[in-house]
Design a protein around this motif. Structure first.
Motif, short mmCIF file in Angstrom:
data_model
loop_
_atom_site.label_atom_id
_atom_site.label_comp_id
_atom_site.label_asym_id
_atom_site.label_seq_id
_atom_site.Cartn_x
_atom_site.Cartn_y
_atom_site.Cartn_z
N ASP A 239 38.61 2.08 4.63
CA ASP A 239 38.04 1.50 5.84
C ASP A 239 37.46 0.10 5.62
O ASP A 239 37.11 -0.58 6.57
N CYS A 240 37.36 -0.33 4.38
CA CYS A 240 36.85 -1.67 4.08
C CYS A 240 37.85 -2.75 4.45
O CYS A 240 37.48 -3.88 4.74
N GLY A 241 39.12 -2.42 4.41
CA GLY A 241 40.18 -3.41 4.63
C GLY A 241 40.52 -3.62 6.09
O GLY A 241 39.85 -3.11 6.98
N PRO A 242 41.58 -4.37 6.34
CA PRO A 242 41.93 -4.75 7.71
C PRO A 242 42.39 -3.59 8.59
O PRO A 242 42.33 -3.69 9.80
N ASP A 243 42.81 -2.48 7.99
CA ASP A 243 43.24 -1.33 8.80
C ASP A 243 42.06 -0.45 9.19
O ASP A 243 42.22 0.50 9.93
N GLY A 244 40.89 -0.73 8.65
CA GLY A 244 39.68 0.03 8.98
C GLY A 244 38.71 -0.86 9.73
O GLY A 244 39.09 -1.59 10.64
N ALA A 245 37.46 -0.82 9.30
CA ALA A 245 36.45 -1.64 9.95
C ALA A 245 36.63 -3.11 9.63
O ALA A 245 36.16 -3.98 10.36
N GLY A 246 37.28 -3.38 8.50
CA GLY A 246 37.56 -4.76 8.12
C GLY A 246 36.34 -5.57 7.75
O GLY A 246 36.32 -6.77 7.95
N ILE A 247 35.31 -4.94 7.19
CA ILE A 247 34.09 -5.68 6.87
C ILE A 247 34.10 -6.27 5.47
O ILE A 247 33.15 -6.93 5.08
N ASP B 209 22.53 -8.46 8.02
CA ASP B 209 22.13 -9.18 9.24
C ASP B 209 22.70 -8.49 10.48
O ASP B 209 22.07 -8.49 11.53
N VAL B 210 23.86 -7.89 10.35
CA VAL B 210 24.49 -7.18 11.47
C VAL B 210 23.80 -5.84 11.72
O VAL B 210 23.50 -5.48 12.85
#
Length: 170
Positions: free
Chosen positions: A98-106, A133-134
């Motif tokens: 989920d860290c990558g572009p197919d997930g949350a991309g954060i 910060d988010v």
């Protein structure tokens, strides 16, 4: 003024009569505007690779998952420290994808989730700070590791215990 108007009208010309062979595309009859041209078939790849999707640019490099900074504890080490301290780590899931572009991309390097807390490991402290910060008060950061309590029912006292364990972790 009348001369200009007369010249403008003469330049516009008139629409050809039906059957007049002087249509703009050179055909003897008008092209129906309500019909769309048939879709073109994509050319078969000659190199044995699947054709690129329209959103891909040939110059765009393939995505690479970021890696954690040297000296930063891994998400697994953090969760193991929670468990050793007697904290809940129920329903442990590896969600690094989920860290990558197919997930949350954060842009995190690692992500492990439990029912009580989510452990994010970022490639740099700057990335972790930006994410803090988010998320604001629903998260805690030490270095490049962020604990997120968004979507959990973890109370303030329990959060402090998780935060303290992360703070003591080397």
């Amino acid at each position: 003024m009348t001369i200009l108007l007369a010249l403008g009208l003469a330049a516009c010309g008139s629409d050809p009569e039906p059957g007049d062979p002087s249509w703009a595309n050179g055909s003897p009859k008008a092209v129906a505007t309500s019909e769309a041209p048939p879709p073109e078939e994509p050319a078969a790849p000659t190199n044995g690779k699947a054709p690129r999707t329209p959103s891909e640019s040939p110059s765009t490099p393939a995505f690479r998952m970021p890696t954690k900074a040297a000296g930063t504890p891994g998400a697994r080490k953090v969760v193991d420290a929670f468990k050793a301290a007697g904290l809940k780590v129920t329903n442990l899931r590896n969600r690094t994808v989920d860290c990558g572009p197919d997930g949350a991309g954060i842009g995190c390097a690692e992500l492990l989730t439990t029912d009580a807390v989510k452990v994010y490991v970022f490639p740099t402290e700057a990335n972790a700070t930006n994410q803090m910060d988010v998320w604001g008060a629903d998260a805690f950061r030490k270095g490049a590791v962020v604990l997120s309590y968004l979507g959990t029912k973890t109370g303030a006292a329990e959060r402090k215990r998780y935060n303290d364990v992360l703070t003591k972790l080397g």
